[in-house]
Design an enzyme around this catalytic site. Structure first.
Site, PDB file in Angstrom:
ATOM      1  N   ASP A  43      -1.417  17.874 -11.016  1.00  0.00           N
ATOM      2  CA  ASP A  43      -1.687  19.171 -10.389  1.00  0.00           C
ATOM      3  C   ASP A  43      -0.795  20.269 -10.958  1.00  0.00           C
ATOM      4  O   ASP A  43      -1.252  21.379 -11.237  1.00  0.00           O
ATOM      5  CB  ASP A  43      -1.478  19.067  -8.878  1.00  0.00           C
ATOM      6  CG  ASP A  43      -1.636  20.412  -8.192  1.00  0.00           C
ATOM      7  OD1 ASP A  43      -2.721  21.014  -8.318  1.00  0.00           O
ATOM      8  OD2 ASP A  43      -0.679  20.874  -7.549  1.00  0.00           O
TER       9      ASP A  43
ATOM     10  N   MET B 220       0.823  -1.204   0.000  1.00  0.00           N
ATOM     11  CA  MET B 220       0.000   0.000   0.000  1.00  0.00           C
ATOM     12  C   MET B 220       0.862   1.260   0.000  1.00  0.00           C
ATOM     13  O   MET B 220       0.508   2.276  -0.605  1.00  0.00           O
ATOM     14  CB  MET B 220      -0.946   0.011   1.207  1.00  0.00           C
ATOM     15  CG  MET B 220      -2.022  -1.063   1.159  1.00  0.00           C
ATOM     16  SD  MET B 220      -2.956  -1.096  -0.388  1.00  0.00           S
ATOM     17  CE  MET B 220      -3.582   0.577  -0.454  1.00  0.00           C
TER      18      MET B 220
END
Length: 279
Positions: free
Chosen positions: A141, A126
């Site tokens: 972004d 993860m």
């Protein structure tokens, strides 16, 4: 023995979902009794974009600064915050996080590969996925103002090592498949530590000013400060003095932001880059 998977979504976990208890409620897995072993995971993601966007990133012409350097640092920071983002993940003491961003002009995209390591009681898949994902989001972004057609895709675990299930590696018949295993010739090649040097890298406008992307630096001691690294660079390249003495210069050691007092050891990677404006 290495386990391999051609289709990651086929079949079910042999023991069921480990985060669901006997009552069918979500719960954090109890790893108290599990042995501490060396664990490692590699993940990847892709960000597809317009050719001009990729050219701007690679050439360092983006007005926000070095996009690749910022995305790399963002991925590293995200890996360390995984437990804050994924509710049932264990907080982990990561011992290694590496994020690489590889431009692929032939495919108009950037490939992101992340590596996480630790000695612990649970895996780091993860953390690796989070690092790759946030690096990809950061790329988006920083470039969304010039390219709204960007696509993030292909996020997956490529390989994991350690723990009860041992070594697992993704296998794909796709031409985009990436080989993670290190060949014997790669393992035998000398590292920066073997050569007794520190690898110094320069990014964005600084790279253009110095006319250099990276340079090996021999240390005069086993461990020195980042400020002393800069002084050695200026001593060996006097024409770099003005650029490297800039007050707002950013620095990192092993892809983590650092101050001038940070310690640098043989085999480390040091980077210098101009400040970045976000938003």
């Amino acid at each position: 023995m290495t386990q391999q998977a051609n289709n990651p979504v086929s079949g079910q976990h042999p023991e069921g979902f480990t985060h669901i208890d006997a009552k069918g409620e979500a719960s954090m897995v109890d790893v108290t009794e599990k042995a501490v072993t060396a664990r490692e995971a590699v993940a990847e993601a892709y960000v597809e974009m317009q050719p001009e966007t990729l050219r701007m990133i690679v050439s360092g012409e983006h007005k926000k600064g070095d996009v690749l350097a910022v995305a790399r640092i963002a991925g590293i920071q995200a890996a360390k915050k995984t437990a804050d983002l994924i509710p049932l993940c264990h907080p982990l003491m990561l011992t290694k996080v590496k994020v690489e961003l590889i431009p692929e002009p032939e495919n108009n995209r950037i490939r992101i590969e992340s590596l996480c390591k630790l000695a612990g009681q649970t895996g780091v898949e993860m953390e690796a996925l989070t690092a790759a994902s946030v690096a990809a989001l950061t790329l988006y972004d920083m470039c969304k103002a010039v390219d709204k057609t960007m696509v993030i895709s292909g996020t997956k675990v490529l390989e994991k090592k350690g723990g009860k299930s041992g070594h697992w590696q993704m296998v794909s018949d796709s031409s985009d498949a990436q080989t993670v295993a290190v060949s014997d010739s790669q393992a035998a090649s000398p590292s920066a530590a073997d050569e007794g040097v520190v690898k110094v890298r320069f990014f964005a406008g600084l790279r253009e000013t110095l006319g250099c992307e990276q340079v090996p630096l021999s240390l005069n001691a086993e461990t020195i400060t980042l400020a002393e690294v800069k002084a050695l660079l200026i001593t060996s390249h006097p024409d770099w003095a003005e650029a490297l003495s800039a007050k707002n210069l950013l620095m990192s050691v092993n892809q983590q932001m650092a101050k001038a007092s940070a310690l640098v050891t043989v085999g480390d990677e040091v980077a210098f880059f101009p400040p970045v404006t976000g938003g």
